[in-house]
Design a protein around this motif. Structure first.
Motif, PDB file in Angstrom:
ATOM      1  N   UNK A 287      13.129  -7.292 -10.886  1.00  0.00           N
ATOM      2  CA  UNK A 287      12.002  -6.380 -10.714  1.00  0.00           C
ATOM      3  C   UNK A 287      11.839  -5.969  -9.245  1.00  0.00           C
ATOM      4  N   UNK A 288      11.639  -4.679  -9.024  1.00  0.00           N
ATOM      5  CA  UNK A 288      11.352  -4.154  -7.687  1.00  0.00           C
ATOM      6  C   UNK A 288       9.842  -4.237  -7.462  1.00  0.00           C
ATOM      7  N   UNK A 289       9.417  -5.038  -6.486  1.00  0.00           N
ATOM      8  CA  UNK A 289       7.990  -5.273  -6.257  1.00  0.00           C
ATOM      9  C   UNK A 289       7.604  -4.865  -4.834  1.00  0.00           C
ATOM     10  N   UNK A 290       6.525  -4.115  -4.734  1.00  0.00           N
ATOM     11  CA  UNK A 290       5.997  -3.708  -3.442  1.00  0.00           C
ATOM     12  C   UNK A 290       4.609  -4.323  -3.255  1.00  0.00           C
ATOM     13  N   UNK A 291       4.365  -4.897  -2.084  1.00  0.00           N
ATOM     14  CA  UNK A 291       3.052  -5.446  -1.756  1.00  0.00           C
ATOM     15  C   UNK A 291       2.369  -4.527  -0.754  1.00  0.00           C
ATOM     16  N   UNK A 292       1.121  -4.153  -1.032  1.00  0.00           N
ATOM     17  CA  UNK A 292       0.353  -3.304  -0.127  1.00  0.00           C
ATOM     18  C   UNK A 292      -1.066  -3.838  -0.001  1.00  0.00           C
ATOM     19  N   UNK A 293      -1.797  -3.276   0.945  1.00  0.00           N
ATOM     20  CA  UNK A 293      -3.213  -3.614   1.096  1.00  0.00           C
ATOM     21  C   UNK A 293      -4.069  -2.436   0.638  1.00  0.00           C
ATOM     22  N   UNK A 294      -5.258  -2.737   0.163  1.00  0.00           N
ATOM     23  CA  UNK A 294      -6.161  -1.689  -0.289  1.00  0.00           C
ATOM     24  C   UNK A 294      -6.805  -0.993   0.911  1.00  0.00           C
ATOM     25  N   UNK A 295      -6.994   0.312   0.781  1.00  0.00           N
ATOM     26  CA  UNK A 295      -7.733   1.069   1.775  1.00  0.00           C
ATOM     27  C   UNK A 295      -9.211   1.057   1.384  1.00  0.00           C
ATOM     28  N   UNK A 296      -9.968   2.010   1.921  1.00  0.00           N
ATOM     29  CA  UNK A 296     -11.415   1.957   1.783  1.00  0.00           C
ATOM     30  C   UNK A 296     -11.955   1.962   0.369  1.00  0.00           C
ATOM     31  N   UNK A 297     -11.611   2.998  -0.429  1.00  0.00           N
ATOM     32  CA  UNK A 297     -12.242   3.111  -1.743  1.00  0.00           C
ATOM     33  C   UNK A 297     -11.785   2.011  -2.698  1.00  0.00           C
ATOM     34  N   UNK A 298     -10.503   1.621  -2.649  1.00  0.00           N
ATOM     35  CA  UNK A 298     -10.048   0.516  -3.502  1.00  0.00           C
ATOM     36  C   UNK A 298     -10.636  -0.817  -3.035  1.00  0.00           C
ATOM     37  N   UNK A 299     -10.821  -0.966  -1.720  1.00  0.00           N
ATOM     38  CA  UNK A 299     -11.475  -2.168  -1.211  1.00  0.00           C
ATOM     39  C   UNK A 299     -12.938  -2.208  -1.652  1.00  0.00           C
ATOM     40  N   UNK A 300     -13.547  -1.048  -1.739  1.00  0.00           N
ATOM     41  CA  UNK A 300     -14.940  -0.943  -2.192  1.00  0.00           C
ATOM     42  C   UNK A 300     -15.064  -1.427  -3.635  1.00  0.00           C
ATOM     43  N   UNK A 301     -14.165  -0.996  -4.496  1.00  0.00           N
ATOM     44  CA  UNK A 301     -14.250  -1.388  -5.899  1.00  0.00           C
ATOM     45  C   UNK A 301     -13.667  -2.782  -6.156  1.00  0.00           C
ATOM     46  N   UNK A 302     -12.549  -3.118  -5.523  1.00  0.00           N
ATOM     47  CA  UNK A 302     -11.908  -4.415  -5.776  1.00  0.00           C
ATOM     48  C   UNK A 302     -12.595  -5.551  -5.023  1.00  0.00           C
ATOM     49  N   UNK A 303     -13.157  -5.253  -3.852  1.00  0.00           N
ATOM     50  CA  UNK A 303     -13.823  -6.214  -2.975  1.00  0.00           C
ATOM     51  C   UNK A 303     -12.861  -7.296  -2.484  1.00  0.00           C
ATOM     52  N   UNK A 304     -13.334  -8.073  -1.522  1.00  0.00           N
ATOM     53  CA  UNK A 304     -12.504  -9.109  -0.917  1.00  0.00           C
ATOM     54  C   UNK A 304     -12.050 -10.104  -1.993  1.00  0.00           C
ATOM     55  N   UNK A 305     -10.757 -10.388  -2.004  1.00  0.00           N
ATOM     56  CA  UNK A 305     -10.187 -11.286  -3.004  1.00  0.00           C
ATOM     57  C   UNK A 305      -9.590 -10.561  -4.191  1.00  0.00           C
ATOM     58  N   UNK A 306      -9.866  -9.257  -4.282  1.00  0.00           N
ATOM     59  CA  UNK A 306      -9.391  -8.496  -5.426  1.00  0.00           C
ATOM     60  C   UNK A 306      -7.888  -8.244  -5.408  1.00  0.00           C
ATOM     61  N   UNK A 307      -7.321  -8.153  -6.590  1.00  0.00           N
ATOM     62  CA  UNK A 307      -5.907  -7.816  -6.765  1.00  0.00           C
ATOM     63  C   UNK A 307      -5.792  -6.638  -7.721  1.00  0.00           C
ATOM     64  N   UNK A 308      -4.854  -5.739  -7.452  1.00  0.00           N
ATOM     65  CA  UNK A 308      -4.555  -4.621  -8.342  1.00  0.00           C
ATOM     66  C   UNK A 308      -3.035  -4.576  -8.518  1.00  0.00           C
ATOM     67  N   UNK A 309      -2.577  -4.346  -9.721  1.00  0.00           N
ATOM     68  CA  UNK A 309      -1.141  -4.252  -9.937  1.00  0.00           C
ATOM     69  C   UNK A 309      -0.844  -3.052 -10.829  1.00  0.00           C
ATOM     70  N   UNK A 310      -0.035  -2.134 -10.305  1.00  0.00           N
ATOM     71  CA  UNK A 310       0.459  -1.023 -11.085  1.00  0.00           C
ATOM     72  C   UNK A 310       1.874  -1.341 -11.513  1.00  0.00           C
ATOM     73  N   UNK A 311       2.258  -0.959 -12.730  1.00  0.00           N
ATOM     74  CA  UNK A 311       3.575  -1.322 -13.210  1.00  0.00           C
ATOM     75  C   UNK A 311       4.101  -0.314 -14.221  1.00  0.00           C
ATOM     76  N   UNK A 312       5.418  -0.279 -14.323  1.00  0.00           N
ATOM     77  CA  UNK A 312       6.054   0.564 -15.322  1.00  0.00           C
ATOM     78  C   UNK A 312       6.071  -0.178 -16.656  1.00  0.00           C
ATOM     79  N   UNK A 313       5.933   0.599 -17.730  1.00  0.00           N
ATOM     80  CA  UNK A 313       5.977   0.000 -19.057  1.00  0.00           C
ATOM     81  C   UNK A 313       6.896   0.814 -19.959  1.00  0.00           C
ATOM     82  N   UNK A 314       7.247   0.238 -21.083  1.00  0.00           N
ATOM     83  CA  UNK A 314       8.165   0.868 -22.015  1.00  0.00           C
ATOM     84  C   UNK A 314       7.526   2.083 -22.691  1.00  0.00           C
TER      85      UNK A 314
END
Length: 276
Positions: free
Chosen positions: A249-276
């Motif tokens: 699997x090709x995996x990229x790690x990034x940090x959230x910017x302002x609006x995603x940090x606003x919704x996810x808050x400190x400690x939050x994780x988001x994962x986007x992925x391809x599916x069948x």
């Protein structure tokens, strides 16, 4: 022909390799203060300030002029926005498209509501960049990108629900119970809406639940993008778990910017992925 890709800041993306790219900022409004989600925003300071608030907060989408400015003088444009259920960004981009075409009738513009945010938007942007690099014609770009969107998904794990309460997205009672029990909420973006799919006590169990849900939703094991809000440990642990199950699997790690940090808050994780 001049190609350009644009996204609002809900994507967390600031640059795309070898691609003419622009990010249009969303604004977070809380405590009588505006946080413009551009490269100058101090994310740590913003999250610290927001954690101290208990008053209503909201976001403001980029306006039409901001989108028009981002379009520049491109001939073929792909604009990808955060889900329309969280922001009016898509509507503003559509109006900008209409005005741009009045002055540039030969231009070709795709405005795509990602029905998502963060790392799922990043997957769409990276796929669009590949199509641009191949000099694909507009009709092919539009067809392949909208098809690809149907083969992507987003999951998230939230440690805090404060801003979702202050933004009116969930009830204060539900958040209070989760905080008391030290539960992390795991959810997805069903038709563009944030939908809880489970709860887990502690980060390790939440990450196991994330991987289980990825598999349940048809994860193909090929590509995933993980974004975290000051939770590098959790992001790396999720990446490790994915790699154990899908070594290629090709995996990229990034940090959230302002609006995603606003919704996810400190400690939050988001994962986007391809599916069948």
């Amino acid at each position: 022909m001049k190609y350009k890709i644009i996204a609002d800041s809900g994507s967390n993306v600031t640059t795309l390799a070898d691609t003419d790219f622009a990010s249009v900022p969303i604004t977070i409004m809380a405590g009588g203060k505006e946080y413009i989600d551009d490269a100058a925003l101090d994310i740590l300071a913003m999250t610290d300030e927001l954690r101290k608030l208990s008053t209503k907060s909201s976001t403001a989408c980029p306006n039409i002029d901001q989108w028009l400015t981002a379009f520049g003088k491109a001939d073929i444009i792909v604009a990808i926005t955060i889900t329309g259920t969280l922001s009016g960004s898509y509507s503003a981009a559509v109006q900008a498209r209409k005005q741009y075409l009045e002055k540039h009738p030969n231009a070709q513009i795709l405005v795509l509501d990602s029905q998502s945010a963060g790392p799922r938007m990043q997957l769409l942007l990276e796929y669009a960049a590949k199509l641009f690099a191949a000099n694909a014609p507009f009709n092919e770009i539009e067809s392949k990108l909208t098809t690809y969107q149907q083969h992507t998904e987003l999951l998230f794990s939230l440690e805090s629900l404060t801003n979702l309460v202050n933004n009116g997205r969930i009830s204060a009672t539900a958040a209070k119970i989760s905080n008391m029990l030290k539960l992390r909420i795991v959810g997805t973006d069903t038709n563009g809406k944030l939908t809880p799919v489970g709860k887990a006590r502690g980060q390790a169990k939440a990450i196991s639940l994330l991987l289980k849900e990825m598999q349940a939703q048809g994860f193909n094991g090929k590509k995933a993008c993980i974004a975290h809000c000051f939770n590098e440990t959790g992001a790396k642990l999720l990446s490790q778990k994915i790699k154990e199950a899908y070594p290629a699997c090709e995996i990229t790690l990034t940090t959230t910017r302002g609006v995603c940090s606003y919704y996810a808050e400190v400690g939050g994780l988001m994962v986007g992925f391809e599916k069948q």
